[in-house]
Scaffold this active site. Structure first.
Site, PDB file in Angstrom:
ATOM      1  N   ASP A 284       0.862  -1.170   0.000  1.00  0.00           N
ATOM      2  CA  ASP A 284       0.000   0.000   0.000  1.00  0.00           C
ATOM      3  C   ASP A 284       0.911   1.236   0.000  1.00  0.00           C
ATOM      4  O   ASP A 284       2.141   1.130   0.102  1.00  0.00           O
ATOM      5  CB  ASP A 284      -0.953  -0.028   1.205  1.00  0.00           C
ATOM      6  CG  ASP A 284      -2.185   0.859   0.967  1.00  0.00           C
ATOM      7  OD1 ASP A 284      -2.149   1.706   0.050  1.00  0.00           O
ATOM      8  OD2 ASP A 284      -3.180   0.726   1.705  1.00  0.00           O
TER       9      ASP A 284
HETATM   10  C1  BGC Z   1      -5.057   3.212   0.395  1.00  0.00           C
HETATM   11  C2  BGC Z   1      -5.288   2.209  -0.707  1.00  0.00           C
HETATM   12  C3  BGC Z   1      -5.155   2.863  -2.056  1.00  0.00           C
HETATM   13  C4  BGC Z   1      -3.819   3.556  -2.144  1.00  0.00           C
HETATM   14  C5  BGC Z   1      -3.562   4.215  -3.480  1.00  0.00           C
HETATM   15  C6  BGC Z   1      -3.833   4.056   0.177  1.00  0.00           C
HETATM   16  O1  BGC Z   1      -3.789   5.114   1.064  1.00  0.00           O
HETATM   17  O2  BGC Z   1      -4.978   2.531   1.629  1.00  0.00           O
HETATM   18  O3  BGC Z   1      -6.540   1.609  -0.561  1.00  0.00           O
HETATM   19  O4  BGC Z   1      -5.305   1.914  -3.060  1.00  0.00           O
HETATM   20  O5  BGC Z   1      -3.750   4.535  -1.141  1.00  0.00           O
HETATM   21  O6  BGC Z   1      -4.331   5.313  -3.674  1.00  0.00           O
END
Ligand code: BGC
Length: 760
Positions: A284
């Site tokens: 993530d």
């Molecule tokens: C989130 C994810 C997301 C990623 C990219 C993160 O902060 O937890 O769910 O896919 O950002 O935007």
């Protein structure tokens, strides 16, 4: 083996393999050759996933990003869209980088793209797997027409604590329903051919247990027994893997002492070895860097840990890019592991057909014909109506008549930008119709709509600012509260009915939007009281990104329609349901608590050694509270209809079944009301005696059926040994002989039951 011999062998063997194997053989040959040409730096470059960065004049991505693409230091970019921009970025890769490896473009395509569907918790409330699959298909059509091939979706984290803001992004509390939805989403996004122009690589997230964050605070620790993990939290991830999801995003949280991003047991033993996942594992956003704050070492150490645990791609943090070369020199990571990670990235690109056509998603014509079109909006309207849950409808307040005057009052009445809901990054927030605009368009001249803000969203301006980020605006009225309410009441004085548009703003749920008070904000509650005091019929249209505590409101307000955040067509869909063009059929995918102090709250709880006798709400030395009973306000699976469904006692084909045999269960459901309606017939099972304690009820089957008024339908379910299995304390997936109770009904509370035994 010499290259010429390899080619000969390939030519001889190929015709004898099945299509899938042939494809794999071809892919492996192609990737072997490509990887044999790659330098270590180029391989590490593939592991780097970046955002576009700040656009500088003339560039579509930051100059730093452009340089890195040319140097082969980037494998993927996310949050960059339009055919033109992605084409330009891809051209840099194809023209300026040494090996011309295409970039993969990702995005958070969570519940629609430009056309937005209800938030995932709302979609889950439809219990309609075909519909959910269709919404994902449309999202993929639009996103791929806009330059993107990789969706960071589905989000399948089970959550039983409504304080957690991200409960809005998932399918709620139930592993079985969640698993079916996860698979439907994967099918919808990926279709059956990833090479197709409108197919996207799906990414199941967040692996794992992110929704079990302690006290519902985002990014918080999770610590849980293995049997709970396997029985209650893993199933939706596993269902996505079994449905063929191409990638997995690793969660931020700590799991039993080892954060997921460094958790080799999770990423390698469970995911790859036990579940056989062969795709791409991505972190993530800065998830690897955050291991430093988790206390696992400096960036170099944590990057090693993460790669060795099984992480392939590093989102944003560039820990892999900047440290792995040195770690390899020091023998802390192996060439083999770097190769495997690089291969996972390249395979994803290969399977998407990007090596054959790196520009497959940069057709400007498709962007004009495939995005935000009438057909998609029609589906969005249908999906929204099916996501709404009718919580209360005293004296048939609803449906309303298409005549007279309706006052739509409240801070959510006139905000289009909040309608798409959280994680709708590609929606056109500024141009999404508000509730009132949508209602007016749908109702035309039949109904006069008057409207007023009635109250601020929140009394505290600073809180309101935190709750309306990313352009999801709700104007503030800085006058004194009494004046605003008095003006609203005055505006509503000639109305036949008041629709109170209250609840949360869209950014009061979602990422980093946890709340300890999950009620309707106090200033709105005060408005509602005054609206009810007018004596006019009041319908609460509740905007919610989570189950909310509305115990008081459900005492005083005659009708409550929970509409979550319904997406692009919210306003029209609300009109469809309020005025009876559509009979509501949504059912809660998560329990609504009476009080926040009951959390975590879920229907599939354990019995404890001191359960409360049925119907009672307090008894000394029983498992309960002094001040609130144990029951939810509205249970899992609950939702009313304008019509009335009556259930007969369910019957079974036998009172016992042997291992390997089946049990047929039937129930008759009659529509005894005045409307045709859809009902979700639900079947739950309790394993009465087990080698470990078992939940008091678990959803095992359901069917959504249309039953015409006056009609009776027989719904048949087949129970197999598989439905009775669970993970025991040795993590064996088994069914145990003994007695079971089976419940059928219209929600997890109102059921009728029968018993049967499983025998050797
Ligand atoms: C989130 C994810 C997301 C990623 C990219 C993160 O902060 O937890 O769910 O896919 O950002 O935007």
């Amino acid at each position: 083996m010499k290259k010429s011999m390899k080619i000969m062998l390939f030519a001889i063997v190929l015709p004898f393999l099945g299509q899938a194997q042939q494809d794999d053989t071809k892919m492996n040959k192609f990737l072997d050759e490509l990887m044999s040409k790659m330098t270590l730096q180029e391989k590490i470059g593939q592991l780097n996933l970046v955002t576009a960065g700040e656009a500088v004049t003339g560039s579509v991505v930051s100059t730093g990003v452009e340089k890195k693409i040319a140097e082969g230091k980037i494998g993927g970019i996310f949050s960059l869209s339009t055919p033109e921009k992605t084409r330009r970025a891809q051209e840099i890769a194809m023209k300026q980088s040494r090996l011309k490896i295409p970039i993969i473009f990702g995005m958070d395509v969570i519940h629609g793209y430009r056309t937005t569907f209800p938030i995932p918790l709302g979609l889950a409330a439809s219990w309609d797997l075909n519909l959910i699959e269709q919404t994902a298909r449309i999202a993929a059509k639009e996103a791929t027409a806009d330059g993107i091939q990789w969706a960071f979706s589905p989000m399948v984290d089970i959550s039983r604590d409504a304080r957690w803001g991200r409960i809005s992004e998932g399918s709620g509390e139930d592993p079985y329903l969640g698993g079916l939805i996860a698979a439907a989403m994967v099918r919808g996004l990926q279709s059956n051919d990833l090479r197709a122009k409108d197919a996207m690589l799906a990414c199941v997230k967040h692996f794992a247990l992110y929704g079990a964050a302690e006290s519902g605070r985002d990014y918080n620790t999770t610590d849980m027994s293995l049997h709970r993990m396997y029985n209650e939290y893993f199933p939706p991830y596993k269902a996505a893997i079994d449905a063929g999801v191409g990638s997995v995003m690793v969660s931020f949280n700590d799991i039993n002492g080892v954060p997921a991003s460094a958790n080799k047991w999770l990423l390698t033993d469970v995911l790859r070895k036990d579940w056989g996942f062969g795709g791409l594992v991505v972190s993530d956003y800065t998830g690897i860097n955050e291991l430093v704050d988790h206390g696992l070492g400096d960036l170099k150490q944590v990057s090693q840990l993460s790669l060795n645990a099984g992480m392939d791609m590093d989102m944003v943090g560039e820990g892999f890019l900047t440290t792995l070369e040195q770690s390899l020199k020091e023998g802390k990571v192996t060439q083999e592991r770097i190769d495997a990670a690089c291969r996972a990235v390249l395979e994803a690109k290969y399977k998407l057909g990007l090596f054959d056509n790196p520009f497959k998603n940069t057709d400007s014509e498709r962007a004009k014909t495939d995005i935000y079109i009438a057909e998609h909006l029609k589906k969005a309207r249908e999906a929204a109506t099916k996501s709404f849950v009718l919580l209360k409808n005293e004296n048939q307040t609803l449906p309303l008549k298409k005549q007279g005057k309706v006052a739509v009052i409240g801070p959510l009445a006139n905000t289009g930008s909040n309608m798409p809901g959280t994680w709708s990054v590609s929606a056109d927030h500024a141009n999404t119709p508000s509730l009132v605009e949508g209602m007016r368009e749908s109702l035309g001249n039949n109904v006069e709509i008057i409207t007023h803000i009635g109250s601020n969203l929140l009394e505290d301006a600073a809180y309101q600012e935190r709750a309306t980020m990313f352009g999801r605006t709700i104007p503030r009225d800085e006058r004194d509260e009494k004046t605003i309410i008095a003006e609203a009441i005055e505006a509503a004085k000639d109305a036949d009915v008041i629709v109170a548009a209250l609840g949360e703003a869209s950014e009061m749920s979602g990422e980093s939007s946890s709340r300890v008070d999950i009620g309707i904000p106090a200033v709105q509650q005060r408005l509602l009281k005054e609206l009810v005091a007018t004596g006019k019929p009041v319908v609460l249209v509740l905007f919610a990104g989570r189950p909310m505590t509305i115990a008081e409101e459900s005492e005083t307000v005659p009708a409550i329609l929970n509409v979550w955040f319904g997406g692009s067509e919210t306003g029209k869909a609300v009109a469809d349901v309020l005025f009876g063009d559509v009979n509501p059929s949504g059912k809660l995918p998560a329990s609504f608590p009476k009080h926040v102090g009951q959390l975590p709250l879920y229907y599939a709880h354990k019995n404890t050694g001191r359960p409360l006798p049925k119907g009672q709400w307090f008894e000394k030395f029983r498992s309960n509270y002094l001040d609130v009973d144990n029951d939810p306000l509205y249970p899992f699976g609950y939702g009313l209809s304008y019509t009335k469904f009556d259930y007969a006692q369910p019957t079974a084909s036998a009172t016992s079944m042997k291992f390997g045999e089946k049990l047929n269960v039937e129930v008759q459901v009659s529509n005894n009301g005045n409307w045709d309606g859809e009902e979700v017939v639900q079947l739950y099972i309790r394993d009465l005696v087990g080698s470990i304690t078992r939940p008091v009820k678990e959803l095992k089957k359901f069917e959504k059926v249309l039953i015409k008024k006056g009609e009776t339908k027989t719904i048949a379910f087949e129970i197999t040994e598989e439905d009775l299995k669970f993970f025991n304390n040795n993590l064996e997936w088994i069914a145990e002989e003994g007695e079971f109770e089976l419940f059928v009904g219209s929600n997890s509370r109102d059921t009728q039951s029968l018993k049967f035994t499983l025998e050797k």
